[in-house]
Scaffold this active site. Structure first.
Site, PDB file in Angstrom:
ATOM      1  CB  VAL A  92      -4.214  -3.570   2.867  1.00  0.00           C
ATOM      2  CG1 VAL A  92      -3.115  -4.520   3.340  1.00  0.00           C
ATOM      3  CG2 VAL A  92      -4.913  -4.131   1.627  1.00  0.00           C
ATOM      4  CG  HIS A 142      -0.864   0.865   1.996  1.00  0.00           C
ATOM      5  ND1 HIS A 142      -1.519   0.225   3.028  1.00  0.00           N
ATOM      6  CD2 HIS A 142      -1.834   1.347   1.181  1.00  0.00           C
ATOM      7  CE1 HIS A 142      -2.826   0.315   2.841  1.00  0.00           C
ATOM      8  NE2 HIS A 142      -3.045   1.004   1.735  1.00  0.00           N
TER       9      HIS A 142
HETATM   10  P1  5GP Z   1      -6.122   0.958   0.953  1.00  0.00           P
HETATM   11  O1  5GP Z   1      -7.578   1.001   0.608  1.00  0.00           O
HETATM   12  O2  5GP Z   1      -5.885   0.041   2.138  1.00  0.00           O
HETATM   13  O3  5GP Z   1      -5.500   2.307   1.099  1.00  0.00           O
HETATM   14  O4  5GP Z   1      -5.392   0.329  -0.303  1.00  0.00           O
HETATM   15  C1  5GP Z   1      -5.121  -1.026  -0.456  1.00  0.00           C
HETATM   16  C2  5GP Z   1      -4.616  -1.224  -1.866  1.00  0.00           C
HETATM   17  O5  5GP Z   1      -4.065  -2.514  -1.963  1.00  0.00           O
HETATM   18  C3  5GP Z   1      -5.697  -1.120  -2.931  1.00  0.00           C
HETATM   19  O6  5GP Z   1      -5.367  -0.085  -3.847  1.00  0.00           O
HETATM   20  C4  5GP Z   1      -5.694  -2.491  -3.588  1.00  0.00           C
HETATM   21  O7  5GP Z   1      -5.899  -2.449  -4.973  1.00  0.00           O
HETATM   22  C5  5GP Z   1      -4.316  -3.029  -3.239  1.00  0.00           C
HETATM   23  N1  5GP Z   1      -4.253  -4.482  -3.146  1.00  0.00           N
HETATM   24  C6  5GP Z   1      -5.122  -5.292  -2.514  1.00  0.00           C
HETATM   25  N2  5GP Z   1      -4.746  -6.586  -2.622  1.00  0.00           N
HETATM   26  C7  5GP Z   1      -3.585  -6.568  -3.324  1.00  0.00           C
HETATM   27  C8  5GP Z   1      -2.699  -7.601  -3.759  1.00  0.00           C
HETATM   28  O8  5GP Z   1      -2.900  -8.788  -3.514  1.00  0.00           O
HETATM   29  N3  5GP Z   1      -1.609  -7.213  -4.482  1.00  0.00           N
HETATM   30  C9  5GP Z   1      -1.355  -5.895  -4.764  1.00  0.00           C
HETATM   31  N4  5GP Z   1      -0.266  -5.628  -5.473  1.00  0.00           N
HETATM   32  N5  5GP Z   1      -2.177  -4.901  -4.374  1.00  0.00           N
HETATM   33  C10 5GP Z   1      -3.271  -5.228  -3.663  1.00  0.00           C
END
Ligand code: 5GP
Length: 120
Positions: free
Chosen positions: A102, A106
């Protein structure tokens, strides 16, 4: 290489209240909510309310207040979860090599059990 912020990423939609989230805490510049696909018994995401792509973008371009409020909320989440003594892990994935899914900055706050070694 300059990449631009994608206004349609899922966290931007959460911030615009277009999709729901399980809010844990917030302050003026920051929101914390549960990860939809937890990788530990407790898995919280902390995000700035303004549009930053990743850690580099945030720490390069955010105001001092945004940075201060961001890390304050991370600290508040740790208090809220009572992780201070038990321990926890903070992760921020960035870009292609970091497997960031995403593209809105974060920090993952993970805990609730011994999380093992950092990288398999
Ligand atoms: P990244 O891989 O970008 O570090 O982490 C993205 C995180 O966002 C993942 O742990 C995934 O589970 C979480 N995520 C993706 N879509 C959503 C959503 O619609 N709602 C929430 N609460 N978390 C999400």
């Amino acid at each position: 290489m300059n990449i631009s912020y994608d206004e349609n990423n899922i966290f931007a939609k959460i911030l615009r209240s277009e999709i729901p989230c399980n809010k844990i805490l917030e302050n003026e510049h920051t929101l914390a909510f549960s990860d939809i696909n937890p990788q530990a018994p407790i898995h919280v995401l902390v995000i700035p309310k303004n549009s930053y792509i990743n850690f580099y973008d945030f720490t390069k371009n955010a105001s001092i207040d945004e940075v201060k409020f961001f890390w304050k909320l991370v600290n508040d989440v740790i208090d809220h979860l009572k992780f201070e003594y038990k321990g926890f892990r903070l992760i921020t994935n960035s870009g292609k090599d970091g497997n960031q899914d995403v593209p809105h900055f974060h920090v993952h706050v993970l805990g609730g059990k011994n999380l093992g070694r950092m990288i398999n």
